[in-house]
Design a protein around this motif. Structure first.
Motif, PDB file in Angstrom:
ATOM      1  N   ARG A 138      12.520   5.367  15.327  1.00  0.00           N
ATOM      2  CA  ARG A 138      13.215   5.792  14.111  1.00  0.00           C
ATOM      3  C   ARG A 138      12.959   4.834  12.952  1.00  0.00           C
ATOM      4  O   ARG A 138      13.092   5.204  11.793  1.00  0.00           O
ATOM      5  CB  ARG A 138      14.717   5.881  14.380  1.00  0.00           C
ATOM      6  N   ALA A 139      12.627   3.583  13.292  1.00  0.00           N
ATOM      7  CA  ALA A 139      12.406   2.587  12.239  1.00  0.00           C
ATOM      8  C   ALA A 139      10.943   2.498  11.821  1.00  0.00           C
ATOM      9  O   ALA A 139      10.594   1.704  10.965  1.00  0.00           O
ATOM     10  CB  ALA A 139      12.881   1.213  12.715  1.00  0.00           C
ATOM     11  N   ALA A 140      10.096   3.293  12.457  1.00  0.00           N
ATOM     12  CA  ALA A 140       8.663   3.196  12.180  1.00  0.00           C
ATOM     13  C   ALA A 140       8.319   3.920  10.882  1.00  0.00           C
ATOM     14  O   ALA A 140       8.490   5.123  10.769  1.00  0.00           O
ATOM     15  CB  ALA A 140       7.866   3.795  13.338  1.00  0.00           C
ATOM     16  N   ASP A 141       7.888   3.174   9.911  1.00  0.00           N
ATOM     17  CA  ASP A 141       7.427   3.752   8.652  1.00  0.00           C
ATOM     18  C   ASP A 141       6.224   2.934   8.196  1.00  0.00           C
ATOM     19  O   ASP A 141       6.174   2.415   7.088  1.00  0.00           O
ATOM     20  CB  ASP A 141       8.551   3.708   7.613  1.00  0.00           C
ATOM     21  N   THR A 142       5.279   2.808   9.118  1.00  0.00           N
ATOM     22  CA  THR A 142       4.181   1.868   8.907  1.00  0.00           C
ATOM     23  C   THR A 142       3.326   2.234   7.704  1.00  0.00           C
ATOM     24  O   THR A 142       2.891   1.354   6.957  1.00  0.00           O
ATOM     25  CB  THR A 142       3.294   1.812  10.157  1.00  0.00           C
ATOM     26  N   LEU A 143       3.079   3.518   7.503  1.00  0.00           N
ATOM     27  CA  LEU A 143       2.215   3.928   6.399  1.00  0.00           C
ATOM     28  C   LEU A 143       2.815   3.513   5.062  1.00  0.00           C
ATOM     29  O   LEU A 143       2.127   2.945   4.205  1.00  0.00           O
ATOM     30  CB  LEU A 143       1.996   5.442   6.445  1.00  0.00           C
ATOM     31  N   ARG A 144       4.086   3.774   4.896  1.00  0.00           N
ATOM     32  CA  ARG A 144       4.737   3.433   3.633  1.00  0.00           C
ATOM     33  C   ARG A 144       4.768   1.921   3.422  1.00  0.00           C
ATOM     34  O   ARG A 144       4.541   1.425   2.310  1.00  0.00           O
ATOM     35  CB  ARG A 144       6.158   4.001   3.617  1.00  0.00           C
ATOM     36  N   VAL A 145       5.040   1.174   4.493  1.00  0.00           N
ATOM     37  CA  VAL A 145       5.088  -0.288   4.381  1.00  0.00           C
ATOM     38  C   VAL A 145       3.734  -0.844   3.961  1.00  0.00           C
ATOM     39  O   VAL A 145       3.635  -1.677   3.051  1.00  0.00           O
ATOM     40  CB  VAL A 145       5.542  -0.918   5.717  1.00  0.00           C
ATOM     41  N   MET A 146       2.672  -0.394   4.607  1.00  0.00           N
ATOM     42  CA  MET A 146       1.350  -0.933   4.299  1.00  0.00           C
ATOM     43  C   MET A 146       0.870  -0.497   2.918  1.00  0.00           C
ATOM     44  O   MET A 146       0.148  -1.237   2.239  1.00  0.00           O
ATOM     45  CB  MET A 146       0.347  -0.518   5.369  1.00  0.00           C
ATOM     46  N   GLN A 147       1.273   0.693   2.479  1.00  0.00           N
ATOM     47  CA  GLN A 147       0.929   1.107   1.116  1.00  0.00           C
ATOM     48  C   GLN A 147       1.615   0.220   0.090  1.00  0.00           C
ATOM     49  O   GLN A 147       1.014  -0.165  -0.918  1.00  0.00           O
ATOM     50  CB  GLN A 147       1.317   2.567   0.905  1.00  0.00           C
ATOM     51  N   ARG A 148       2.874  -0.113   0.349  1.00  0.00           N
ATOM     52  CA  ARG A 148       3.593  -1.024  -0.552  1.00  0.00           C
ATOM     53  C   ARG A 148       2.937  -2.402  -0.557  1.00  0.00           C
ATOM     54  O   ARG A 148       2.806  -3.043  -1.607  1.00  0.00           O
ATOM     55  CB  ARG A 148       5.053  -1.144  -0.122  1.00  0.00           C
ATOM     56  N   PHE A 149       2.506  -2.859   0.618  1.00  0.00           N
ATOM     57  CA  PHE A 149       1.872  -4.177   0.689  1.00  0.00           C
ATOM     58  C   PHE A 149       0.527  -4.171  -0.040  1.00  0.00           C
ATOM     59  O   PHE A 149       0.163  -5.158  -0.692  1.00  0.00           O
ATOM     60  CB  PHE A 149       1.683  -4.592   2.147  1.00  0.00           C
ATOM     61  N   GLU A 150      -0.215  -3.079   0.061  1.00  0.00           N
ATOM     62  CA  GLU A 150      -1.488  -2.987  -0.659  1.00  0.00           C
ATOM     63  C   GLU A 150      -1.266  -3.036  -2.166  1.00  0.00           C
ATOM     64  O   GLU A 150      -2.034  -3.670  -2.899  1.00  0.00           O
ATOM     65  CB  GLU A 150      -2.211  -1.701  -0.268  1.00  0.00           C
ATOM     66  N   ARG A 151      -0.217  -2.372  -2.640  1.00  0.00           N
ATOM     67  CA  ARG A 151       0.084  -2.430  -4.077  1.00  0.00           C
ATOM     68  C   ARG A 151       0.470  -3.853  -4.486  1.00  0.00           C
ATOM     69  O   ARG A 151       0.082  -4.326  -5.561  1.00  0.00           O
ATOM     70  CB  ARG A 151       1.203  -1.446  -4.415  1.00  0.00           C
ATOM     71  N   LEU A 152       1.232  -4.518  -3.628  1.00  0.00           N
ATOM     72  CA  LEU A 152       1.600  -5.908  -3.919  1.00  0.00           C
ATOM     73  C   LEU A 152       0.359  -6.792  -3.969  1.00  0.00           C
ATOM     74  O   LEU A 152       0.203  -7.617  -4.879  1.00  0.00           O
ATOM     75  CB  LEU A 152       2.564  -6.422  -2.846  1.00  0.00           C
ATOM     76  N   THR A 153      -0.541  -6.596  -3.016  1.00  0.00           N
ATOM     77  CA  THR A 153      -1.772  -7.394  -2.976  1.00  0.00           C
ATOM     78  C   THR A 153      -2.594  -7.203  -4.245  1.00  0.00           C
ATOM     79  O   THR A 153      -3.131  -8.167  -4.804  1.00  0.00           O
ATOM     80  CB  THR A 153      -2.612  -7.002  -1.750  1.00  0.00           C
ATOM     81  N   ALA A 154      -2.682  -5.956  -4.710  1.00  0.00           N
ATOM     82  CA  ALA A 154      -3.458  -5.686  -5.923  1.00  0.00           C
ATOM     83  C   ALA A 154      -2.849  -6.384  -7.131  1.00  0.00           C
ATOM     84  O   ALA A 154      -3.563  -6.952  -7.962  1.00  0.00           O
ATOM     85  CB  ALA A 154      -3.534  -4.181  -6.160  1.00  0.00           C
ATOM     86  N   ARG A 155      -1.542  -6.378  -7.234  1.00  0.00           N
ATOM     87  CA  ARG A 155      -0.899  -7.001  -8.394  1.00  0.00           C
ATOM     88  C   ARG A 155      -0.936  -8.517  -8.318  1.00  0.00           C
ATOM     89  O   ARG A 155      -1.080  -9.188  -9.341  1.00  0.00           O
ATOM     90  CB  ARG A 155       0.543  -6.519  -8.509  1.00  0.00           C
ATOM     91  N   VAL A 156      -0.802  -9.056  -7.120  1.00  0.00           N
ATOM     92  CA  VAL A 156      -0.896 -10.509  -6.979  1.00  0.00           C
ATOM     93  C   VAL A 156      -2.308 -10.966  -7.303  1.00  0.00           C
ATOM     94  O   VAL A 156      -2.523 -11.988  -7.946  1.00  0.00           O
ATOM     95  CB  VAL A 156      -0.506 -10.944  -5.552  1.00  0.00           C
TER      96      VAL A 156
END
Length: 360
Positions: free
Chosen positions: A231-249
């Protein structure tokens, strides 16, 4: 005729946790660390909204280590993708409370491996019997890797019903050098350059039968072996958010919250020669040094001449007069040059002082 097959299929479906299996297999490399990075950064931005603007993100120092860890695990995960279909690979396998996990669980012909990724860019790594040092600083990497492998071994052994040896591995990313000072029997934790990880895994000798390897793979795929909550698995959304963070950093460059790099000391800017005032020095010390040196040379010449003019009392004592006579012209020229130089420099100094403009 109803042979009960649909009922059996429904019973199997009830007993097999397909949602959990999917949740475990869908966890990408770096998932748990990326999630923690996002959580820490979000809390920091709530306290300090200036960390995030429309175009850039400044990582908070508390999020920086999680950020680097996630990037390292993602890189090693991509490397492990080259192992081939005969290898079972899972990433971010949870083995404890909160974010505790095994970065990469690998099962294949060479056995079972719990791989812990460490990102030490440009660092010198030294491995001893009980400690791993990074640039001469002690770490807990060996102890942590040993603990993770023991936990994995216990969980898998309980599931399959026979002992499952697990090799702890530390995959080091981007280090300058790795020196292992341990004897072979002491290398219970393998420390491997991440660039050589796939080749190293393939080179490991087989210790388990193929049947046991397949049973271990089945146990590793079972969510109940670990503690996966589908129920806590939302890996796609988490990794998409991290990719956006990586791009901005990446756009924002070095993190200002971590402090700017120390500035190099700049040399004082020299003024142009024409406008820089020459330091005033007294002429008296220079004149004293000049004439003192001249006097010493003249005295040495006179002493040499006086000794050479003494009568010869033995053949050996006649050597000095002979040398003096041979070098007499040069010695006299040297004396004249030294005295003349002193006179010339003294006259020039006096003329310079006499022509200097007087202050009003």
């Amino acid at each position: 005729m109803n042979d009960g097959t649909p009922g059996i299929q429904r019973d199997i479906a009830d007993r097999v946790d397909f949602a959990g299996i999917n949740a475990l297999s869908s966890r990408p490399a770096g998932y748990a660390v990326a999630l923690k990075c996002l959580q820490v950064q979000a809390d920091a931005e709530d306290a300090d909204p200036s960390l995030r603007t429309h175009k850039r993100v400044s990582l908070h120092p508390d999020a920086w280590s999680w950020y680097q860890g996630a990037l390292g695990e993602i890189e090693v995960g991509e490397t492990l993708g080259g192992l081939g279909p005969e290898w079972f690979v899972r990433h971010s396998v949870p083995i404890g409370a909160d974010t505790k996990d095994v970065d990469h669980l690998v099962i294949g012909p060479g056995g079972v491996f719990a791989i812990n990724t460490k990102h030490h860019a440009g660092a010198s790594i030294w491995v001893g019997d009980y400690v791993l040092r990074v640039n001469n600083a002690n770490t807990h990497h060996l102890k942590a890797a040993q603990g993770d492998s023991s936990d994995v071994s216990r969980r898998l052994s309980e599931k399959v019903g026979f002992p499952v040896p697990v090799t702890p591995v530390i995959a080091v990313l981007n280090s300058r050098a790795i020196k292992d000072g341990r004897a072979a029997p002491k290398r219970t934790v393998s420390v491997v350059d991440a660039r050589n990880l796939v080749a190293w895994l393939r080179a490991q000798p087989a210790h388990l039968s193929q049947t046991k390897i397949e049973l271990i793979k089945l146990a590793a795929e079972e969510p109940m072996t670990w503690h996966v909550d589908p129920r806590a698995a939302d890996t796609l959304r988490v990794m998409q958010r991290f990719e956006r963070l990586t791009a901005r950093v990446a756009i924002s460059g070095p993190d200002p919250q971590r402090g700017a790099a120390p500035l190099k000391k700049r040399r004082p800017t020299r003024q142009p020669t024409a406008t820089r005032a020459a330091p005033k020095r007294s002429a008296l010390p220079e004149m004293v040094r000049l004439w003192s040196g001249t006097a010493l040379i003249v005295i040495a010449i006179l002493i040499f001449r006086g000794v050479a003019d003494q009568p010869c009392l033995s053949p050996a004592s006649c050597i000095l007069p002979a040398v003096y006579l041979a070098w007499k012209p040069l010695i006299m020229i040297l004396g004249v040059v030294v005295v003349g130089r002193a006179v010339f420099l003294t006259a020039r100094q006096l003329l310079a002082r006499g022509s200097a403009p007087q202050r009003k």
